[in-house]
Design a protein around this motif. Structure first.
Motif, PDB file in Angstrom:
ATOM      1  N   SER A 132      46.207  19.073  43.859  1.00 36.95           N
ATOM      2  CA  SER A 132      45.279  18.407  42.723  1.00 36.95           C
ATOM      3  C   SER A 132      44.632  19.467  42.059  1.00 36.95           C
ATOM      4  N   PHE A 133      44.297  20.657  42.887  1.00 38.82           N
ATOM      5  CA  PHE A 133      43.427  21.796  42.196  1.00 38.82           C
ATOM      6  C   PHE A 133      44.302  22.760  41.476  1.00 38.82           C
ATOM      7  N   VAL A 134      45.434  22.627  41.870  1.00 36.43           N
ATOM      8  CA  VAL A 134      46.557  23.552  41.017  1.00 36.43           C
ATOM      9  C   VAL A 134      46.690  22.808  39.766  1.00 36.43           C
ATOM     10  N   ILE A 135      47.074  21.481  39.589  1.00 37.34           N
ATOM     11  CA  ILE A 135      46.861  20.740  38.270  1.00 37.34           C
ATOM     12  C   ILE A 135      45.842  21.025  37.570  1.00 37.34           C
ATOM     13  N   GLY A 136      44.648  20.612  38.182  1.00 36.35           N
ATOM     14  CA  GLY A 136      43.419  20.724  37.703  1.00 36.35           C
ATOM     15  C   GLY A 136      42.955  22.188  36.720  1.00 36.35           C
ATOM     16  N   LEU A 137      43.467  23.255  37.433  1.00 30.70           N
ATOM     17  CA  LEU A 137      43.278  24.455  36.849  1.00 30.70           C
ATOM     18  C   LEU A 137      43.675  24.672  35.590  1.00 30.70           C
ATOM     19  N   PHE A 138      44.934  24.030  35.276  1.00 30.21           N
ATOM     20  CA  PHE A 138      45.443  24.152  33.871  1.00 30.21           C
ATOM     21  C   PHE A 138      44.898  23.244  32.813  1.00 30.21           C
ATOM     22  N   LEU A 139      44.543  22.136  33.344  1.00 34.50           N
ATOM     23  CA  LEU A 139      43.496  21.081  32.321  1.00 34.50           C
ATOM     24  C   LEU A 139      42.284  21.945  32.041  1.00 34.50           C
ATOM     25  N   ALA A 140      41.765  22.645  33.136  1.00 34.57           N
ATOM     26  CA  ALA A 140      40.317  23.115  32.972  1.00 34.57           C
ATOM     27  C   ALA A 140      40.428  24.144  31.663  1.00 34.57           C
ATOM     28  N   LEU A 141      41.461  25.079  31.861  1.00 36.25           N
ATOM     29  CA  LEU A 141      41.579  26.113  30.892  1.00 36.25           C
ATOM     30  C   LEU A 141      41.945  25.595  29.652  1.00 36.25           C
ATOM     31  N   PHE A 142      42.575  24.354  29.404  1.00 38.12           N
ATOM     32  CA  PHE A 142      42.783  23.731  28.104  1.00 38.12           C
ATOM     33  C   PHE A 142      41.496  23.322  27.395  1.00 38.12           C
ATOM     34  N   LEU A 143      40.902  22.644  28.324  1.00 35.90           N
ATOM     35  CA  LEU A 143      39.423  22.013  28.207  1.00 35.90           C
ATOM     36  C   LEU A 143      38.488  23.206  27.317  1.00 35.90           C
ATOM     37  N   LEU A 144      38.475  24.002  28.097  1.00 31.89           N
ATOM     38  CA  LEU A 144      37.325  25.174  27.927  1.00 31.89           C
ATOM     39  C   LEU A 144      37.939  25.910  26.458  1.00 31.89           C
ATOM     40  N   SER A 145      39.463  26.061  26.195  1.00 34.55           N
ATOM     41  CA  SER A 145      39.926  26.663  25.065  1.00 34.55           C
ATOM     42  C   SER A 145      39.335  25.697  23.861  1.00 34.55           C
ATOM     43  N   ARG A 146      39.493  24.412  24.025  1.00 33.11           N
ATOM     44  CA  ARG A 146      38.901  23.633  23.096  1.00 33.11           C
ATOM     45  C   ARG A 146      37.453  23.818  22.427  1.00 33.11           C
ATOM     46  N   SER A 147      36.858  24.420  23.415  1.00 27.66           N
ATOM     47  CA  SER A 147      35.480  24.782  23.082  1.00 27.66           C
ATOM     48  C   SER A 147      35.184  26.338  22.875  1.00 27.66           C
ATOM     49  N   SER A 148      36.385  27.040  22.419  1.00 29.54           N
ATOM     50  CA  SER A 148      36.493  28.202  22.104  1.00 29.54           C
ATOM     51  C   SER A 148      36.187  29.173  23.216  1.00 29.54           C
ATOM     52  N   VAL A 149      36.242  28.937  24.419  1.00 25.46           N
ATOM     53  CA  VAL A 149      35.912  29.763  25.625  1.00 25.46           C
ATOM     54  C   VAL A 149      37.392  30.014  26.110  1.00 25.46           C
ATOM     55  N   ARG A 150      37.801  31.328  26.309  1.00 28.83           N
ATOM     56  CA  ARG A 150      39.075  31.927  26.861  1.00 28.83           C
ATOM     57  C   ARG A 150      38.417  32.948  27.653  1.00 28.83           C
TER      58      ARG A 150
END
Length: 413
Positions: free
Chosen positions: A189-207
């Motif tokens: 679940s953390f492996v999957i969550g890692l990709f979602l977290a990066l996507f959500l951060l990118s929507r806040s212009s944080v990469r």
């Protein structure tokens, strides 16, 4: 009546728009979602896996948590503290790269020395690649969760916790693996969550920019070092206790402790949510005295009825997990009452972080860590598993008294 309802609704909306309340709500909702999924996760695990498998799996999960805790260097807290004033991409990249590299190195060392450190977990040598993948994914997502909260985007943190519930889907298909199946379901679940977290951060212009920002490290070091030491002292017992119970009382008692603690942790999530939001607001320059009073009032308004309900219906809840876990009811009730004192200590920790009072932070966290582990080992050896409950209650009651002394000495009351 027709006039009062819109007025009340408008007041609710106004309160919810305050960052302290709004973020507290989503952090708390995330905690409740995690607890709910956790409840069903362990209920299903108890149905399909043996109690010994559950005990070994919980110890494996605790070992991962302990390695991540040791590797943090306080940088997860520095993300919250310094996000408002520095380059977010470079800060986040540094906070990911440095601790994760240390965590993986510590994981390799643990695998190599497991026969000496914890012979009961020798299984880790046979699942080393899986263990390191889960360790790395958990390490990165831990930092990304803090970044979402630091951005005041706790609704994204909530979405991430919803995704973590996917671990339930992996339990039954992996049952043939025994304890490794439970551990694998937890980690995937953390492996999957890692990709979602990066996507959500990118929507806040944080990469995150992967690299070491030496300027940030130097500026953050004083705060990070103190927060790191305090974080280890406060959190290490939660990671060490399941391993300690495994050593003293065996795998079945470890399963009983972990399941009982997982249920009571619903209560601990209430102060975690409010005090995390208090720390975020203080880091953004929010007024502290009013925020502290609102935090305490909100926490106790939720905690007191929750403690009563959990104490009254705890036996029925434990029976849903399995009849072998009902014997943990006394431990559950003692841990539940302890939540009142935990909330006071956690509030003080957030105040000390905002005021950069590292000395008081370490004094309180050091006392709690030493007392909880020392009393836990002593009382558990004498009274059995309930002895750990006595240790929780006594430690945090004494910690609350210590908070009062520190506040009086500093003139903060």
């Amino acid at each position: 009546m027709a006039v009062a309802l819109p007025k009340n609704f408008s007041e609710v909306r106004r309160q919810f728009q305050e960052p302290l309340i709004r973020n507290s709500f989503f952090i708390m909702a995330s905690s409740f979602v995690a607890a709910g999924f956790g409840f069903f996760f362990w209920m299903i695990a108890a149905r399909f896996y043996s109690q010994a498998d559950v005990g070994i799996a919980t110890a494996l999960m605790s070992s991962v948590g302990l390695l991540i805790l040791i590797s943090r260097l306080g940088l997860d807290q520095s993300v919250i503290r310094f996000f408002p004033s520095r380059d977010k991409n470079r800060v986040l990249g540094t906070a990911i790269l440095v601790p994760t590299a240390i965590a993986l190195g510590a994981g390799l060392l643990f695998i190599a020395t497991v026969d000496l450190v914890s012979p009961e977990l020798a299984i880790v040598r046979t699942i080393a690649p899986l263990y390191l993948i889960i360790l790395g994914a958990y390490s990165v997502t831990w930092v990304l969760e803090g970044a979402l909260n630091a951005l005041r985007r706790s609704e994204h943190y909530f979405a991430l916790n919803l995704l973590y519930g996917s671990r339930i889907l992996f339990l039954v298909p992996l049952v043939f693996l025994g304890a490794t199946g439970i551990f694998g379901a937890f980690g995937l679940s953390f492996v999957i969550g890692l990709f979602l977290a990066l996507f959500l951060l990118s929507r806040s212009s944080v990469r995150p920019v992967l690299g070491v920002d030496r300027v940030f490290l130097r500026e953050a070091w004083q705060f990070s070092a103190g927060a790191y030491v305090a974080g280890i002292l406060m959190s290490a017992p939660n990671m060490v206790i399941p391993i300690m119970v495994l050593h003293v009382l065996g795998a079945e008692s470890t399963a009983n402790y972990y399941i009982t603690y997982a249920i009571v942790s619903v209560l601990f999530m209430i102060p975690y949510a409010f005090t995390t939001s208090l720390f975020v607001e203080g880091s953004h320059g929010g007024e502290m005295k009013g925020s502290v009073l609102r935090t305490l009032a909100s926490m106790f308004a939720l905690l007191i009825p929750a403690i009563i309900v959990l104490s009254l219906f705890g036996e029925q809840i434990l029976s849903l997990i399995g009849k072998d876990y009902v014997e943990g009811i006394a431990l559950l009730q003692v841990l539940a009452v302890s939540a009142l004192f935990v909330s006071i200590c956690q509030t003080f920790i957030s105040i000390a972080k905002v005021r950069n009072d590292i000395r008081s932070l370490i004094i309180l966290s050091g006392f709690v860590s030493i007392a909880l582990l020392g009393l836990g080992y002593t009382l558990m050896d004498r009274f059995g598993l309930i002895g750990m409950g006595y240790a929780w209650f006594t430690t945090y009651l004494a910690g609350t008294l210590l908070v009062g002394l520190i506040l009086k000495k500093k003139g903060w009351v």
